[in-house]
Design a protein around this motif. Structure first.
Motif, mmCIF file in Angstrom:
data_model
loop_
_atom_site.group_PDB
_atom_site.id
_atom_site.type_symbol
_atom_site.label_atom_id
_atom_site.label_comp_id
_atom_site.label_asym_id
_atom_site.label_seq_id
_atom_site.Cartn_x
_atom_site.Cartn_y
_atom_site.Cartn_z
ATOM 1 N N THR A 109 0.837 -1.212 0.000
ATOM 2 C CA THR A 109 0.000 0.000 0.000
ATOM 3 C C THR A 109 0.861 1.246 0.000
ATOM 4 O OG1 THR A 109 -1.644 -1.197 1.268
ATOM 5 C CG2 THR A 109 -1.876 1.178 1.207
ATOM 6 N N ARG A 117 2.377 1.704 -3.374
ATOM 7 C CA ARG A 117 1.358 2.172 -4.310
ATOM 8 C C ARG A 117 1.108 3.668 -4.111
ATOM 9 N NH1 ARG A 117 0.836 -0.193 -8.889
ATOM 10 N NH2 ARG A 117 -1.241 -0.231 -9.712
ATOM 11 N N GLU A 118 1.056 4.040 -2.846
ATOM 12 C CA GLU A 118 0.804 5.442 -2.504
ATOM 13 C C GLU A 118 1.919 6.335 -3.048
ATOM 14 O OE1 GLU A 118 -0.009 5.978 1.704
ATOM 15 O OE2 GLU A 118 0.715 8.024 1.495
ATOM 16 N N LEU A 122 1.590 6.542 -6.824
ATOM 17 C CA LEU A 122 0.469 7.418 -7.210
ATOM 18 C C LEU A 122 0.827 8.879 -6.958
ATOM 19 C CD1 LEU A 122 -2.453 7.306 -8.304
ATOM 20 C CD2 LEU A 122 -3.234 7.380 -5.953
ATOM 21 N N ASN A 123 1.510 9.127 -5.852
ATOM 22 C CA ASN A 123 1.941 10.488 -5.532
ATOM 23 C C ASN A 123 2.862 11.024 -6.632
ATOM 24 O OD1 ASN A 123 2.281 12.839 -4.032
ATOM 25 N ND2 ASN A 123 4.089 12.021 -3.005
ATOM 26 N N LEU A 137 0.761 11.639 -9.866
ATOM 27 C CA LEU A 137 -0.106 12.828 -9.793
ATOM 28 C C LEU A 137 0.722 14.112 -9.794
ATOM 29 C CD1 LEU A 137 -2.818 11.633 -7.223
ATOM 30 C CD2 LEU A 137 -3.046 11.848 -9.693
ATOM 31 N N ALA A 144 -7.642 7.747 -7.531
ATOM 32 C CA ALA A 144 -7.135 7.061 -6.328
ATOM 33 C C ALA A 144 -8.161 6.078 -5.775
ATOM 34 C CB ALA A 144 -6.778 8.097 -5.262
ATOM 35 N N ARG A 145 -9.427 6.457 -5.817
ATOM 36 C CA ARG A 145 -10.476 5.631 -5.222
ATOM 37 C C ARG A 145 -10.777 4.397 -6.062
ATOM 38 N NH1 ARG A 145 -15.759 8.898 -4.545
ATOM 39 N NH2 ARG A 145 -14.441 10.180 -3.218
ATOM 40 N N ALA A 192 -6.591 2.869 -8.465
ATOM 41 C CA ALA A 192 -5.231 2.830 -7.920
ATOM 42 C C ALA A 192 -4.603 1.449 -8.085
ATOM 43 C CB ALA A 192 -5.258 3.220 -6.450
#
Lengths: 202, 130
Positions: A22, A25-26, A29-30, A33, A66-67, A70
């Motif tokens: 997680t 992944r975060e 994604l950060n 974005l 993200a929701r 992801a």
């Protein structure tokens, strides 16, 4: 007893892996974005001619990505993100059209607060003389005005292909149409823009 | 030949447009960058919690709804000082009877009878026991 300890260890291990996954992944994604958000904002801003509205649309698109997506592969994120954003932009235009109709019915113009000034809101490029800056601003303003006069699908195709650098397949995914349609929209957009801006643009 | 020239011109035009666009992106002001950053953090928060932000407010919203429901129920049970429908119908029937005017003339007599009936009813249980 040993079995209990072993199962607890396995449970901890899987929980740890899930946590690391997680977190990873975060971070991915950060990074994604952060890389895409500024261009996305300018693309949305050119479409809706309002920076605040564009910021809201981009934030909505980021949250939805993200929701919902992801867990998809990173390669899919760019076209998915722009698909969400383009849908948001289309919804925004629909709402504006309804709002303007209602305002006209009540005897008011819906564009009273739509005093967008591309020059005033245009950023200052670094390391340029004022003349060069002004020239760039004027050229960008001309391009934005010409883009706004294009049909929505042509504008989308041009911005996604040229500004975001998506390939034909990625643009087709983002626009929700075939690759052939993307090629047609893009071709027509470039020719319309060149025609309206003239040979001596820039 | 002309087609090739057109393609080159299209490509040059797209390159120039891209350059202008990139300059405008690089020149975004600090406030806008900050708002973008906040939007990104909100999106990442969704990923961390694994549920929409509004869901976090659901318990508070539920409590508020329950409190409002309770208040509505409590105020709904308060006695309301108004004529009951039965009483209204009875009054109406009295007014419609032929002898209502005669009754009004002997109002004192009828009220005495009414009081007398109430007194008899109060004494009845003792009589039975006795």
């Amino acid at each position: 007893m040993n079995a209990c300890v072993a199962s607890f260890a396995v449970s901890c291990e899987s929980g740890y892996r899930r946590g690391v996954s997680t977190l990873q992944r975060e971070q991915e994604l950060n990074r994604f974005l952060a890389e895409v958000e500024k261009r996305a904002l300018r693309i949305a801003e050119i479409s809706v001619r309002d920076r605040d509205e564009a910021l809201d649309l981009v934030q909505d698109a980021m949250i939805k990505l993200a929701r919902k997506y992801a867990d998809r592969s990173i390669d899919e994120w760019t076209p998915l993100f722009y698909r969400i954003l383009q849908n948001r932009v289309r919804d925004w235009h629909r709402r504006q059209a309804v709002r303007n109709r209602v305002m006209v019915w009540f005897g008011r113009s819906g564009n009273e607060d739509n005093d967008y000034d591309a020059v005033a809101t245009a950023p200052d490029p670094k390391g340029r003389t004022p003349d060069e800056q002004l020239q760039s601003h004027e050229a960008m303003q001309g391009l934005e005005v010409a883009l706004c006069e294009l049909p929505a699908r042509q504008r989308e195709a041009f911005m996604l292909r040229t500004f975001e650098g998506l390939d034909v397949a990625g643009t087709a995914t983002a626009m929700g149409c075939s690759e052939g349609s993307v090629k047609t929209h893009y071709f027509r957009a470039v020719h319309s823009l060149r025609e309206s801006l003239g040979e001596h643009w820039q | 030949m002309k087609e090739r020239k057109d393609m080159t011109a299209d490509s040059t035009f797209a390159g120039e447009a891209k350059q202008l666009f990139d300059e405008s992106v690089e020149g975004l002001d600090g406030q806008t960058r900050s708002r973008l950053n906040r939007g990104r953090q909100a999106a990442l928060e969704e990923l961390k919690t694994g549920r929409p932000v509004w869901v976090q407010w659901a318990p508070a919203a539920g409590l508020a709804a329950a409190a409002i429901f309770g208040v509505v129920l409590w105020t709904g049970n308060q006695p309301v000082d108004q004529l009951t429908p039965e009483a209204s119908v009875a009054d109406f029937e009295i007014l419609l009877t032929q002898d209502s005017f005669e009754m009004l003339e002997d109002l004192e007599f009828y009220s005495w009878i009414d009081l007398d009936e109430d007194a008899d009813a109060a004494l009845e249980p003792e009589d039975i026991v006795g």
